[in-house]
Write a protein that holds these residues in place. Structure first.
Motif, short mmCIF file in Angstrom:
data_model
loop_
_atom_site.label_atom_id
_atom_site.label_comp_id
_atom_site.label_asym_id
_atom_site.label_seq_id
_atom_site.Cartn_x
_atom_site.Cartn_y
_atom_site.Cartn_z
N ALA A 72 89.16 98.35 -6.97
CA ALA A 72 88.99 99.74 -6.56
C ALA A 72 88.54 99.85 -5.08
CB ALA A 72 87.46 100.35 -7.58
N VAL A 73 88.66 100.96 -4.43
CA VAL A 73 88.38 101.39 -3.22
C VAL A 73 87.27 102.16 -3.01
CG1 VAL A 73 89.32 102.18 -1.13
CG2 VAL A 73 90.95 100.91 -2.39
N ARG A 74 86.25 101.83 -2.18
CA ARG A 74 85.14 102.49 -1.89
C ARG A 74 85.19 103.26 -0.28
NH1 ARG A 74 79.09 100.24 -1.90
NH2 ARG A 74 77.91 102.20 -1.23
N GLU A 75 84.86 104.63 -0.48
CA GLU A 75 84.76 105.11 0.84
C GLU A 75 83.12 105.20 1.35
OE1 GLU A 75 86.99 109.09 2.30
OE2 GLU A 75 84.97 109.79 1.85
N ILE A 76 82.99 104.61 2.63
CA ILE A 76 81.89 104.58 3.26
C ILE A 76 81.85 105.75 4.42
CG2 ILE A 76 80.23 103.24 4.70
CD1 ILE A 76 81.33 100.80 3.27
N GLN A 121 87.70 93.67 -6.18
CA GLN A 121 89.15 93.23 -5.93
C GLN A 121 89.19 92.20 -7.26
OE1 GLN A 121 90.27 91.60 -2.19
NE2 GLN A 121 88.45 92.38 -1.21
N ASP A 122 90.00 92.95 -8.42
CA ASP A 122 90.25 92.17 -9.27
C ASP A 122 89.19 91.30 -10.12
OD1 ASP A 122 92.11 91.26 -11.43
OD2 ASP A 122 92.73 89.18 -10.52
N ILE A 182 80.16 93.73 -12.17
CA ILE A 182 79.41 92.81 -13.00
C ILE A 182 79.72 91.37 -12.43
CG2 ILE A 182 78.79 92.13 -14.98
CD1 ILE A 182 78.01 94.97 -14.58
N LEU A 183 78.67 90.75 -11.71
CA LEU A 183 78.74 89.52 -11.59
C LEU A 183 78.37 88.66 -12.28
CD1 LEU A 183 76.70 89.95 -7.87
CD2 LEU A 183 79.19 90.13 -8.36
N SER A 184 77.68 88.90 -13.22
CA SER A 184 77.66 87.81 -14.63
C SER A 184 76.82 88.76 -15.43
CB SER A 184 76.65 86.56 -14.23
OG SER A 184 75.41 87.10 -13.75
N GLY A 185 77.09 88.13 -16.85
CA GLY A 185 76.48 88.67 -18.28
C GLY A 185 77.29 89.20 -19.13
N LEU A 186 78.81 89.53 -18.65
CA LEU A 186 79.91 90.04 -19.44
C LEU A 186 81.05 89.39 -19.42
CD1 LEU A 186 79.28 93.96 -19.09
CD2 LEU A 186 78.64 92.65 -20.84
#
Length: 408
Positions: free
Chosen positions: A88-92, A319-320, A364-368
């Protein structure tokens, strides 16, 4: 004042049914007994049963297991989604101010005292070219330097080259006279004309060292000037800087070389591309922001110093990687929870570590794990029931992990 409990009222109106009954150990090597009416699949989610590694964390989370019927899910508006990998792309977005690049600014200062005889560039805002005359100056020191050069030239012409030492000294004196005028910003063209004509002139010209726009003019005709006095400030605006503030949490996405879109209100609907040329090394303590400099080409000098500009950075925030809807996460202040639904329909809270956000998705970095089914909406009601179940305060007729006796 007596505090009203909202959730028992909601449960009574929606007609909740028991979620799960707790099992307790009989001691020694005796077998574990199922609660009346409990399916064997559900027993696997109770403490001490088939999945201790998952349920052992429930007391630490202060939550219990929850199970809903399809009618309850519909009444509460509970929906589910699958955990998947996405990009996903985010706009700042930030607001900045256009400035002249510091490296393209030049101050014109004389290196000797004198008087301004004539202003050749007389107004602020004029465009000048490198080498263009700016003013003429009369200075007794410059007149003396011209005479010294002509004297050195005549002496060098009279010395016989065969007299090596004398000729070398004469040439050194001639070069020193030329160098002295050059160091006072007298051009090679003026020095060459002086040597060719042999005539000392009252005034000499100061020229622009760079091409650009006159931002400031601090001199008038007839003014007495001293060495070091700023006469003009000239800036090359073919490229401009846009400096804006980026929040601390977004710094990981903005680095030197990143692309940015620039828009100004003077030209609605148009945008220019720029490149991040510098990220300041200090974060502003009060605002928790960091200044970022974007270099933008300025054809036609349309961007003018002092203008405000909107800066957009489109960055690949995810990113993926595993991500879920932001609405699926219960943020308690101490931890972040997601309710995972197993094959039997039991909802179990999982503590997760959040990463970057992109729109309505959060990494989600961890937990799922990829492929798991989680609650996507109405999480606050599910979390409330899970907390009540963990403390034995569940709805009438409903049993939770670790509180089976209360429902018997």
């Amino acid at each position: 004042m007596k505090r009203l409990n909202f959730f028992p009222f909601v449960r009574a109106r929606l007609g909740f049914v028991p979620v799960a009954a707790a099992l307790w150990a009989c001691g020694g090597d005796s077998e574990m007994a199922e609660m009346p009416g409990m399916e064997g699949d559900h027993a696997a989610h109770m403490p001490g049963m088939a999945a201790p590694s998952e349920t052992d964390t429930l007391p630490a989370l202060g939550r219990g297991l929850v199970q809903l019927t399809s009618e309850q899910e519909q009444a509460l508006g509970v929906t589910y989604t699958a955990v998947e990998r996405i990009s996903a792309v985010r706009e700042i977005r930030t607001v900045g101010r256009i400035d002249a690049p510091e490296g393209n600014i030049a101050d014109i200062t004389p290196k000797t005292d004198g008087f301004v005889e004539e202003l050749l560039v007389a107004t602020t805002g004029e465009a000048v070219l490198r080498g263009q005359p700016l003013l003429t100056i009369y200075s007794p020191a410059l007149v003396a330097a011209q005479e010294e050069l002509l004297t050195a030239r005549r002496l060098a012409a009279q010395v016989d080259p065969a007299a090596t030492e004398a000729w070398s000294s004469a040439q050194s004196m001639l070069e020193a006279s030329r160098r002295r005028l050059a160091w006072w910003d007298i051009t090679d063209e003026q020095i060459e004309r002086l040597e060719q004509t042999g005539e000392v002139t009252k005034t000499l010209r100061l020229v622009a060292p760079v091409s650009g726009i006159v931002l400031e003019k601090d001199v008038v005709e007839g003014q007495r000037i001293t060495s070091g006095t700023r006469l003009y400030r000239i800036a090359d605006l073919s490229t401009v800087w846009v400096e804006g503030e980026v929040f601390e949490r977004d710094l990981q996405f903005v680095e030197v070389g990143s692309q940015a879109h620039i828009e100004v209100t003077a030209y609605p609907g148009e945008h220019m591309m720029g490149t991040v040329s510098f990220v300041y090394p200090v974060v502003e303590i009060a605002s928790r922001t960091n200044r970022v400099r974007v270099s933008v080409p300025n054809p036609g000098l349309r961007f003018k110093p002092g203008m405000f500009a909107t800066v957009f950075f489109e960055v690949a925030a995810i990113q993926d990687d595993i991500a879920v809807p932001l609405e699926a996460v219960v943020v308690t202040g101490e931890r972040n929870l997601v309710f995972v639904r197993d094959e039997a329909g039991v909802l179990m809270p999982h503590e997760v570590v959040l990463g970057a956000r992109a729109g309505d998705q959060v990494q989600i970095l961890s937990g799922l794990a990829e492929g798991e089914t989680i609650v996507a909406s109405a999480n606050f009601l599910i979390d409330a029931e899970s907390r009540l179940g963990a403390t034995g305060g569940g709805m009438p007729g409903m049993q939770h992990a670790g509180h089976g006796e209360e429902g018997r």
